[in-house]
Design a protein around this motif. Sequence first.
Motif, PDB file in Angstrom:
ATOM      1  N   SER A  42      -1.469   8.628  -2.150  1.00  0.00           N
ATOM      2  CA  SER A  42      -1.387   7.565  -1.142  1.00  0.00           C
ATOM      3  C   SER A  42      -0.614   6.378  -1.686  1.00  0.00           C
ATOM      4  N   SER A  88       0.893   2.207  -0.203  1.00  0.00           N
ATOM      5  CA  SER A  88       0.895   1.233   0.890  1.00  0.00           C
ATOM      6  C   SER A  88       2.107   0.318   0.787  1.00  0.00           C
ATOM      7  N   THR A 103       4.576   5.139  13.841  1.00  0.00           N
ATOM      8  CA  THR A 103       4.627   6.484  13.266  1.00  0.00           C
ATOM      9  C   THR A 103       5.852   6.595  12.371  1.00  0.00           C
ATOM     10  N   GLN A 104       5.872   7.655  11.517  1.00  0.00           N
ATOM     11  CA  GLN A 104       7.007   7.933  10.644  1.00  0.00           C
ATOM     12  C   GLN A 104       7.430   9.396  10.855  1.00  0.00           C
ATOM     13  N   SER A 127       0.947  11.459   6.531  1.00  0.00           N
ATOM     14  CA  SER A 127       0.174  10.773   7.577  1.00  0.00           C
ATOM     15  C   SER A 127       0.266   9.261   7.357  1.00  0.00           C
ATOM     16  N   LEU A 128      -0.028   8.521   8.394  1.00  0.00           N
ATOM     17  CA  LEU A 128       0.163   7.065   8.328  1.00  0.00           C
ATOM     18  C   LEU A 128      -0.976   6.369   9.058  1.00  0.00           C
ATOM     19  N   THR A 129      -1.487   5.321   8.443  1.00  0.00           N
ATOM     20  CA  THR A 129      -2.418   4.397   9.094  1.00  0.00           C
ATOM     21  C   THR A 129      -1.916   2.979   8.853  1.00  0.00           C
ATOM     22  N   TRP A 130      -2.390   2.052   9.647  1.00  0.00           N
ATOM     23  CA  TRP A 130      -1.947   0.673   9.457  1.00  0.00           C
ATOM     24  C   TRP A 130      -3.056  -0.306   9.817  1.00  0.00           C
ATOM     25  N   ILE A 190       1.022  -0.868   5.861  1.00  0.00           N
ATOM     26  CA  ILE A 190       1.187   0.548   6.182  1.00  0.00           C
ATOM     27  C   ILE A 190       0.692   1.378   4.998  1.00  0.00           C
ATOM     28  N   THR A 191      -0.217   2.302   5.232  1.00  0.00           N
ATOM     29  CA  THR A 191      -0.694   3.211   4.184  1.00  0.00           C
ATOM     30  C   THR A 191      -0.290   4.633   4.541  1.00  0.00           C
ATOM     31  N   MET A 192       0.410   5.297   3.621  1.00  0.00           N
ATOM     32  CA  MET A 192       0.836   6.679   3.824  1.00  0.00           C
ATOM     33  C   MET A 192       0.106   7.582   2.846  1.00  0.00           C
ATOM     34  N   LEU A 199      10.764   3.842  10.972  1.00  0.00           N
ATOM     35  CA  LEU A 199       9.447   3.824  11.603  1.00  0.00           C
ATOM     36  C   LEU A 199       9.635   3.713  13.108  1.00  0.00           C
TER      37      LEU A 199
END
Length: 209
Positions: free
Chosen positions: A99, A101, A120-121, A127-130, A148-150, A167
């Motif tokens: 992971s 960020s 989204t990417q 996967s991506l969260t924000w 942004i955390t991938m 993005l």
Amino acid sequence: MSGIGPVEPGEGTHPRDVLEPGAPLLPDPPRGRLAQLYARHHRAALTATATAALLAAGGYLFATRPQKPPPPPAPYPSQVVDVTYRGPATPPGTAPRGSFSFALELSVQSGPPVTTTRITQPYASVSLTWHPHPPLRTRAGSPRKITITMHVTECAKVPENAGLPFLDVTLRNTRAIQVHSFILGDRYAHDLSQALHVACSTNSTSGPK
């Protein structure tokens, strides 16, 4: 010779008082108090007529006055939103394995507030969260920081070099809802490629360990 000529007006009479045979009789003009009442009624009628004419003219001018042009529509959200890359959000080696960020800054140049509903990417193996969690409302002149955390889910499908990563951001304002792709520049591409390399440095083919 004798004959009958035109009738001469008699004493105390005037030519207007002499009527042809069969002519209608003319009413005598009102006199005294009746004359005053008649004059008042006549003046009132003239005043009412003039007032009605003024009201009609005023109504016409009001109805035909120049109208103010309607306000321009709000701009499309993609025209007024900027997304700027601000670098890694966590020091290297401190994020969970696989992971990483990044920090972004989203700003609105003008117009009504813009709400960000999705980010989204393009990589299916990432996967991506924000944070802050969507939806995120941003006003003009008040930039918002987004983290942004991938997380890499399958290293075998991760590109070795992220050339022009972007993005996809879903934006909404009073004018429209748009999905706009933001290319964040060479610095973001370099940091993303390095982060993906570190996340898959075990050479795993199924995913980060």
